[in-house]
Design a protein around this motif. Sequence first.
Motif, short mmCIF file in Angstrom:
data_model
loop_
_atom_site.label_atom_id
_atom_site.label_comp_id
_atom_site.label_asym_id
_atom_site.label_seq_id
_atom_site.Cartn_x
_atom_site.Cartn_y
_atom_site.Cartn_z
N ALA A 123 -9.45 25.03 -26.56
CA ALA A 123 -10.84 24.99 -26.09
C ALA A 123 -11.59 26.30 -26.29
O ALA A 123 -12.81 26.33 -26.27
CB ALA A 123 -10.87 24.58 -24.62
N GLU A 124 -10.85 27.39 -26.43
CA GLU A 124 -11.54 28.68 -26.53
C GLU A 124 -11.29 29.35 -27.89
O GLU A 124 -12.19 29.49 -28.70
CB GLU A 124 -11.09 29.63 -25.41
CG GLU A 124 -11.05 29.00 -24.02
CD GLU A 124 -12.44 28.80 -23.41
OE1 GLU A 124 -13.43 29.30 -23.97
OE2 GLU A 124 -12.52 28.13 -22.36
N ALA A 125 -10.05 29.76 -28.11
CA ALA A 125 -9.79 30.66 -29.24
C ALA A 125 -9.89 29.97 -30.60
O ALA A 125 -10.14 30.63 -31.61
CB ALA A 125 -8.41 31.29 -29.09
N GLU A 132 -12.89 40.49 -30.69
CA GLU A 132 -13.16 41.94 -30.83
C GLU A 132 -14.63 42.20 -30.53
O GLU A 132 -15.30 42.95 -31.23
CB GLU A 132 -12.88 42.40 -32.27
CG GLU A 132 -11.45 42.68 -32.57
CD GLU A 132 -11.26 43.20 -33.99
OE1 GLU A 132 -12.19 43.75 -34.57
OE2 GLU A 132 -10.14 43.02 -34.51
N TYR A 133 -15.13 41.54 -29.52
CA TYR A 133 -16.56 41.64 -29.24
C TYR A 133 -16.76 41.77 -27.74
O TYR A 133 -16.22 40.98 -26.97
CB TYR A 133 -17.25 40.37 -29.77
CG TYR A 133 -18.76 40.40 -29.65
CD1 TYR A 133 -19.52 41.12 -30.56
CD2 TYR A 133 -19.40 39.70 -28.64
CE1 TYR A 133 -20.90 41.13 -30.46
CE2 TYR A 133 -20.78 39.71 -28.53
CZ TYR A 133 -21.53 40.43 -29.44
OH TYR A 133 -22.89 40.45 -29.34
N ARG A 142 -12.73 46.17 -27.96
CA ARG A 142 -11.32 46.36 -28.21
C ARG A 142 -10.66 45.00 -28.36
O ARG A 142 -10.90 44.11 -27.55
CB ARG A 142 -10.73 47.09 -27.00
CG ARG A 142 -9.26 47.19 -26.99
CD ARG A 142 -8.91 48.61 -27.23
NE ARG A 142 -7.55 48.89 -26.87
CZ ARG A 142 -7.20 50.01 -26.28
NH1 ARG A 142 -8.11 50.88 -25.90
NH2 ARG A 142 -5.94 50.25 -26.06
N ARG A 143 -9.82 44.85 -29.37
CA ARG A 143 -9.17 43.57 -29.65
C ARG A 143 -8.30 43.14 -28.45
O ARG A 143 -7.40 43.87 -28.04
CB ARG A 143 -8.30 43.76 -30.88
CG ARG A 143 -7.93 42.52 -31.62
CD ARG A 143 -7.16 42.94 -32.86
NE ARG A 143 -6.39 41.83 -33.36
CZ ARG A 143 -6.88 40.89 -34.17
NH1 ARG A 143 -8.12 40.95 -34.56
NH2 ARG A 143 -6.11 39.90 -34.57
N VAL A 339 -1.20 40.34 -34.03
CA VAL A 339 -1.23 38.87 -33.92
C VAL A 339 -2.66 38.35 -34.04
O VAL A 339 -3.62 39.11 -33.98
CB VAL A 339 -0.59 38.38 -32.59
CG1 VAL A 339 0.85 38.83 -32.51
CG2 VAL A 339 -1.39 38.85 -31.38
N ASP A 340 -2.76 37.05 -34.17
CA ASP A 340 -4.07 36.42 -34.35
C ASP A 340 -4.66 36.00 -33.00
O ASP A 340 -4.01 36.08 -31.97
CB ASP A 340 -3.95 35.22 -35.28
CG ASP A 340 -3.31 34.04 -34.57
OD1 ASP A 340 -2.40 34.28 -33.75
OD2 ASP A 340 -3.73 32.90 -34.80
N LYS A 341 -5.88 35.49 -33.05
CA LYS A 341 -6.59 35.16 -31.81
C LYS A 341 -5.92 34.03 -31.02
O LYS A 341 -5.97 34.01 -29.80
CB LYS A 341 -8.04 34.79 -32.12
CG LYS A 341 -8.19 33.60 -33.06
CD LYS A 341 -9.66 33.27 -33.31
CE LYS A 341 -9.78 32.07 -34.23
NZ LYS A 341 -11.16 31.61 -34.36
N LEU A 342 -5.26 33.10 -31.72
CA LEU A 342 -4.61 31.99 -31.02
C LEU A 342 -3.47 32.51 -30.15
O LEU A 342 -3.29 32.11 -29.00
CB LEU A 342 -4.10 30.94 -32.00
CG LEU A 342 -5.11 30.34 -32.97
CD1 LEU A 342 -4.45 29.24 -33.80
CD2 LEU A 342 -6.31 29.78 -32.24
#
Length: 477
Positions: A123-125, A132-133, A142-143, A339-342
């Motif tokens: 639902a989000e990522a 990074e916003y 910061r990530r 790592v990635d956003k997920l």
Amino acid sequence: MTKKVLSPESEILRRLPAVDALLRSAAENLIKQYGAKRITAAARAVCDELRQEVRQMTLGANGTNGEISREHLLEKAEKQLVKFFEREQNFRTQRVINATGVIIHTNLGRAPLSEAAIKAISAEAARYCNLEYNLETGKRGRRAARVEHLLAALTGAENALVVNNCAAAAFLVLTVLARGGEAIVSRGELVEIGGDFRVPDVMEQSGAILREVGATNRTKLADYERAINENTRVLMKVHPSNYRIIGFTESPPLKDLADLAHRSGVLLYEDAGSGALFDMSEYGLTDEPIIAESIAAGADIVTFSGDKLLGGVQSGLIVGRREIIEKIRKHPLYRALRVDKLAYAALEATLAAFERETAWQEIPVLQMISQTPEEIAQRTEKFAKKLSESATENSALKYESIAGKSVIGGGSAPDVQPETTLLAVKHNKMSADKLEETLRRSRPPVIARILEDQVVIDLRTVAESEEAELLEVFVKL
Ligand SMILES: *Cc1c(COP(=O)(O)O)cnc(C)c1O
């Protein structure tokens, strides 16, 4: 003029469906699913296969197969095409029901995620997100700052960092802290974990020079002390995870190692492997380092996995002293291993449950560990009852509850085997191997164990929400 006489073989061959005909008749749905290119290739393969088959058949039967009609061959080709893609389904990434009782099952994706973590991903990522916003300032942020915050707070460390897995974390830490220098490790801790993580190999790749001390079963503080020289950068402590030496063993307490390291102007790095965020001795897990305790004892850097006892996604978590973490963060290798956003989203949701102190209720791995033998016995009894109610009179299934053991898995706590109740299942017309295979090929696939020639089901690793599906698979057998 002589009329050309066809051999019976070529007559049948002429009745074989053309690829086009097969595509027209069978493939509409399949094309939607897989695309025309893929299906055409498969249809071609099926037609070729059928041609081979017909050739052999005709030759073998000496030309007497005239009864094979066009319709029959087309139907056969359709069936083969469908079967081909049914088998393909087995190679798709898909959910399975883990009825093995192995909780952190590396082949089955280690930890199943909590509902909150699943929601955070989907639902989000999965869409645009504030990776990074900074929503307060509208500037670059910061990530995944909150994940690092949570990790630091939950372990008492000053700072934290996340990379792709624990192997990457160890590689990165050794590269940044010990490249070109020496890292001292006890001989009892030069382990191989999960077949492809070997401490000496990781050490070599990082450019650190391995300095072994002590004996396989016993290493004293004095052994470390003697090995320290001006090239020493770190003392490394490795949790042996799935490997245990029992009996005459000794290794110095972490606190003593930390004091020695700091007295000598070097760092103490612990690879904790699974790592527990809190005490799990109530469930027999007495040998897993508690990360906060390692930090409190003076470890400068600790690494552990995000998808073992933590019950989150594949990731390597690095916690420790602020300036060391910052140094690691600035290293180009970190950029390659991040790592990635997920993963961040799932990890954040997982860690938030630890912060709320609801991890035992929310995190599937912890729920499974904490289920009592009585609870599982009751669930198994209820499941068997439902099975007998749903089964037809001439059902080929026979089953009984037997006592057994579950497994923590993932290299964690190899000597802890929680008591469980297994449902041992037999089928009139299938061997145990065949039954296991049939379960594995059902939808959803059910992964079971074979124990003494019986298929056994351990509900410890089956979510209650999966029981209805599991029942349906069994009723259909
Ligand atoms: C499991 C383990 C690793 C490897 O962790 P991954 O997350 O699978 O890369 C490294 N060190 C120890 C001590 C472990 O137990």
